[in-house]
Structures are given as structure tokens and as C-alpha cells.
Design a protein around this motif. Structure first.
Motif, PDB file in Angstrom:
ATOM      1  N   UNK A  92      42.153  27.105  85.849  1.00 30.96           N
ATOM      2  CA  UNK A  92      43.601  27.091  85.589  1.00 30.96           C
ATOM      3  C   UNK A  92      43.984  26.152  84.452  1.00 30.96           C
ATOM      4  N   UNK A  93      43.189  25.119  84.231  1.00 28.64           N
ATOM      5  CA  UNK A  93      43.549  24.124  83.214  1.00 28.64           C
ATOM      6  C   UNK A  93      42.535  24.058  82.070  1.00 28.64           C
ATOM      7  N   UNK A  94      41.716  25.101  81.916  1.00 25.98           N
ATOM      8  CA  UNK A  94      40.794  25.101  80.783  1.00 25.98           C
ATOM      9  C   UNK A  94      39.536  25.895  81.063  1.00 25.98           C
ATOM     10  N   UNK A  95      38.530  25.653  80.261  1.00 22.75           N
ATOM     11  CA  UNK A  95      37.229  26.298  80.397  1.00 22.75           C
ATOM     12  C   UNK A  95      36.178  25.259  80.753  1.00 22.75           C
ATOM     13  N   UNK A  96      35.281  25.635  81.652  1.00 18.95           N
ATOM     14  CA  UNK A  96      34.184  24.740  82.025  1.00 18.95           C
ATOM     15  C   UNK A  96      32.865  25.423  81.643  1.00 18.95           C
ATOM     16  N   UNK A  97      32.049  24.717  80.870  1.00 18.58           N
ATOM     17  CA  UNK A  97      30.785  25.267  80.385  1.00 18.58           C
ATOM     18  C   UNK A  97      29.611  24.575  81.060  1.00 18.58           C
ATOM     19  N   UNK A  98      28.646  25.377  81.481  1.00 22.00           N
ATOM     20  CA  UNK A  98      27.374  24.889  81.992  1.00 22.00           C
ATOM     21  C   UNK A  98      26.299  25.397  81.032  1.00 22.00           C
ATOM     22  N   UNK A  99      25.636  24.476  80.379  1.00 18.34           N
ATOM     23  CA  UNK A  99      24.727  24.834  79.294  1.00 18.34           C
ATOM     24  C   UNK A  99      23.310  24.389  79.634  1.00 18.34           C
ATOM     25  N   UNK A 100      22.359  25.297  79.512  1.00 18.53           N
ATOM     26  CA  UNK A 100      20.929  24.966  79.636  1.00 18.53           C
ATOM     27  C   UNK A 100      20.254  25.299  78.316  1.00 18.53           C
ATOM     28  N   UNK A 101      19.517  24.335  77.769  1.00 23.28           N
ATOM     29  CA  UNK A 101      18.850  24.554  76.490  1.00 23.28           C
ATOM     30  C   UNK A 101      17.617  23.663  76.381  1.00 23.28           C
ATOM     31  N   UNK A 102      16.706  23.950  75.452  1.00 26.02           N
ATOM     32  CA  UNK A 102      15.533  23.105  75.264  1.00 26.02           C
ATOM     33  C   UNK A 102      15.933  21.748  74.685  1.00 26.02           C
ATOM     34  N   UNK A 103      15.302  20.678  75.163  1.00 26.63           N
ATOM     35  CA  UNK A 103      15.594  19.348  74.644  1.00 26.63           C
ATOM     36  C   UNK A 103      15.286  19.249  73.159  1.00 26.63           C
ATOM     37  N   UNK A 104      14.261  19.983  72.705  1.00 25.41           N
ATOM     38  CA  UNK A 104      13.888  19.920  71.292  1.00 25.41           C
ATOM     39  C   UNK A 104      15.054  20.279  70.382  1.00 25.41           C
TER      40      UNK A 104
END
Length: 435
Positions: A58-70
Motif C-alpha cells: 500500500x505504501x510502496x514496492x518491496x524488493x527481494x533480490x538474490x544475486x552472486x556476491x561477485x
């Protein structure tokens, strides 16, 4: 011989020669690409997948990000020391192993300042609304060894993955190339967001970074749309509630896999080369389609052997199938069983497709069947394009100069046999070493 016919034959020969050189250039480019891959001396991109869940709140977007540390630290090595080695990047340590500089996660530095590493994630990902960049707030960060990461295919799995210690005490310290980073970022907004653009400014200079499989899942209530984009995400990617746009990203991925997979291109070309009639060609392509459609799904769901030998075995047999198709194309043998044979070969190629798709999706991914179908449609479109591009000119030449048909097939088949034989030899070595 009439002069006009002589010139037509010369033009015909010129086209064949040009095609021969195009095939060889593709092979040389492919081999050169592999050589560059093997020559790099710094960070490895052993895990090459980025998953981004975007949840509408309701008050924005929430992102969950998985990526390589490199992706986060490879471009942050310090200056060289007296021994010619580069100072360690933030949150990493360096070590010489067999005279090769390797990079480990610095567990202590991460535990002291997890949000410091998280800031690299925050700075490297942007959400744009009408050209304006939303200001994000870093919420949480966790790190995992690549083979011990928590499930991340569903939104609830991503939420759970961010709970717990920054780096579990039972985890061994891993190479940076074998380390996965999860981050949660909140982008507050007062307006309801239905479409936006997603962009990444990360450009670590890694090998194969342009092959990165980006899976973007947009969640609005119970409705989930899945988008598939390859590469750095350096250009803003439009994310909307368009089902067609989401599916089209998987269709495009299937097409790219055909066009960029030279072994698949050569096999389909050899099918075209050996067909004496349009009906024969249609049966062959149909058999190939049936075969790879079956094993694309079976291979993706894991109904295949798990041994280390299996992938190089499949790759070797794919190379051998090109040789077989090329030999059949120039032989005088009966082609009555072409449907069953190409179906069997399609089964092998379908396993190759499934290996690619399994790197993009997980079995519990959202919109799984739609994504599988769209990917397969893309593969079929790619095959049809190859058939049209290579088949129509070939049939034209054979119809105009039927007495040269056998020589033309031989001339075009020989480069395919040579290239595939080289691949078969290289892949057989890999297969033997895996046993």
C-alpha cells in the motif's frame, strides 16, 4: 554452355562459398569465445542467476533480490601490492593457491557491517517511475554458500530466506564466486504503482555476465507475472501487468537459445540439407519437435540421471547427431525412418534445452507451465526461422541446377561434419574425465 547460364552458375557458387565462410566464422567466433572464457584470472561467476521479487504494498514496492556476491565486489579490487597482487575488495580476503590469486568471503567483515555490503546492492538496483528514480531503503541482508542457500522461488520463500543470521555459524567460508547474497529493499511511494522500470547499474566486468539469467517476479496480491531478461539489466526494463509481455520474455529466451546455440543451428540446417521434398522436411522437423518437447519438460523436472557424466554425455551425443544428420544428407541411403530418427535425436537436444531452462526456473516457480510453454514456443520459432532462412535459398538453387544438387549438399555438409567432429572430440574428453 550459354553465357547467361554460366553467370548464373557463378552466382550460385558464390552464394555457396559465402555460406561456407559464414559457418566457419561462426565456429571460429564460438571457439574464440570459449578461449576467452578460460583465460580470465580474477573473480569467477560460478553462480550466474539473479532473482528479483517485487511486491506491491500500500505504501510502496518491496524488493527481494538474490544475486552472486561477485557482482557486488569484483570491480572493487584495490591497487597492486609489492608482489603484483591486488588488494582485497571490500568484504573479501585474498589468498594464493597454486600461485593463483583467489578471493574468499570475509565473514568477520560481513558480520560487523552487513548493511555495508547491502549498500552495494541498494546502489546497484533502481526502480524508475515516469523517469524518476525511487529512493530505496535497505532492510536486511544475508549471505549463503551457493549450495546451501534457502529456497527463493516464491515470495514467501524469499521473505523467509532473509530471516536469521547474516551468515550462519555452521557455514564454511566460501570463495566469492560461490557465495550468494540476499537483500531486502523497500521503495516507499505515495502513489499506486502499476508499471515501472527496473535497472541495474552493476557492471563488475565478469566473464559471462552478459549471460546472467535475470528472473523478475512481479507480485500484486495473489497475481504473479514472471519476466525473463538476460544480461546486466543496464537498460531500463519495463515491468507491467501485461501477461503477453511477461510470456514474450520466455519466447525470446527460447529463440535466443536456438540462435546462439551453434550446435542446434547446425543440426537443423543439416535436416534442411538432407530433405529432398518439403513434405520430408516437415516430417523431420516435426519429429525433432516431438522429441525435444518431451525431454525439455522431463529434464527440467529432474527425470534424468544426476551423475556428473550425464551433461557431457548429452553434449557429446548432440555433436554426433550433427555428424549423423550431415552424413545422411549427402548419402544415398533410404530416409523412410527419418521421423523416428529425428524424434530420437530431438530427445537428446531437448535435454540440452532443459539444462538451460533449469538455470532460469525452479520447479516451484510461479507461472511454471506458462513459462515452459513460452520457452518451447520460442525454440520452435527459432527452428522455423532457420528452416526458412537456409531452406528456401537451398531449394531454389537445387531447382535451378538439379545436376549440381549432390555436389552442393556435399560442399555445405563438410564444414558441419568438421566442426561437429571437433566438438565431439572435445566433449568426449570432458565425458571421460567425468567418469
Amino acid at each position: 554452355m550459354e553465357l547467361s547460364k554460366f553467370y548464373r552458375m557463378r552466382r550460385c557458387g558464390l552464394r555457396a562459398v559465402l555460406f561456407f565462410y559464414i559457418i566457419n566464422l561462426l565456429a571460429i567466433g564460438s571457439i574464440s569465445f570459449l578461449a576467452v572464457q578460460q583465460s580470465h584470472a580474477h573473480f569467477n561467476l560460478n553462480v550466474n542467476i539473479r532473482v528479483i521479487h517485487i511486491s506491491h504494498e500500500t505504501d510502496g514496492l518491496r524488493a527481494f533480490i538474490r544475486l552472486p556476491m561477485a557482482y557486488l565486489v569484483a570491480d572493487k579490487l584495490g591497487p597492486e601490492d609489492g608482489n603484483g597482487n591486488r588488494k582485497a575488495a571490500p568484504f573479501t580476503t585474498n589468498s594464493l593457491e597454486d600461485d593463483v590469486l583467489v578471493h574468499y568471503l570475509d565473514k568477520d567483515a560481513l558480520e560487523r557491517d552487513p548493511l555495508g555490503l547491502g549498500q552495494f546492492v541498494l546502489n546497484g538496483h533502481q526502480i524508475l517511475i515516469d523517469g524518476n528514480t525511487l529512493a530505496g531503503e535497505l532492510v536486511k541482508l544475508r549471505a549463503y554458500p551457493a549450495l546451501q542457500q534457502a529456497p527463493f522461488a516464491q515470495l514467501e520463500e524469499a521473505r523467509r530466506a532473509l530471516k536469521g543470521d547474516v551468515y550462519h555459524k555452521d557455514f564454511e567460508v566460501t570463495y566469492v564466486g560461490d557465495t550468494i547474497i540476499d537483500a531486502e529493499i523497500f521503495y516507499p511511494s505515495k502513489q499506486k504503482i502499476t508499471r515501472y522500470k527496473l535497472k541495474s547499474t552493476l557492471n563488475p566486468g565478469l566473464e559471462r555476465q552478459n549471460e546472467t539469467a535475470n528472473l523478475i517476479l512481479d507480485h500484486q496480491g495473489e497475481d504473479v507475472l514472471t519476466f525473463r531478461i538476460r544480461g546486466l539489466l543496464s537498460e531500463p526494463t519495463s515491468i507491467s501487468r501485461s501477461v503477453f509481455k511477461a510470456i514474450s520474455t520466455f519466447i525470446w529466451e527460447g529463440m535466443r537459445h536456438i540462435f546462439e546455440g551453434l550446435d542446434h543451428v547446425l543440426f537443423v540446417f543439416c535436416l534442411v540439407l538432407g530433405a529432398t521434398q518439403i513434405s520430408t522436411l516437415l516430417w523431420r522437423v516435426t519429429g525433432f519437435t516431438i522429441g525435444h518437447s518431451i525431454t525439455l519438460s522431463l529434464g527440467f523436472f529432474g527425470f534424468i540421471p544426476k551423475g556428473a557424466w550425464f551433461v557431457p554425455f548429452v553434449e557429446t551425443t548432440i555433436a554426433l547427431s550433427i555428424i549423423y544428420a550431415a552424413v545422411i544428407a549427402i548419402s544415398k541411403t533410404s530416409k523412410k525412418h527419418s521421423l523416428s530418427i529425428t524424434t530420437a535425436i530431438g530427445i537428446l537436444h531437448g535435454l540440452g534445452f532443459s539444462f538451460v531452462l533449469s538455470k532460469i526456473l525452479q520447479v516451484d516457480s510461479s507461472n511454471l507451465w506458462q513459462s515452459l510453454l513460452a520457452f518451447n514456443i520460442g525454440v520452435e520459432i527459432g527452428q522455423v526461422a532457420i528452416v526458412l532462412i537456409s531452406g528456401l535459398p537451398l531449394y531454389y538453387l537445387i531447382r535451378k541446377f538439379p545436376s549440381y544438387a549432390d555436389k552442393l549438399r556435399l560442399f555445405l555438409a563438410m564444414p558441419c561434419i568438421i566442426i561437429a567432429s571437433i566438438w565431439a572430440g572435445q566433449r568426449s574428453i570432458q565425458l571421460i574425465s567425468s567418469l
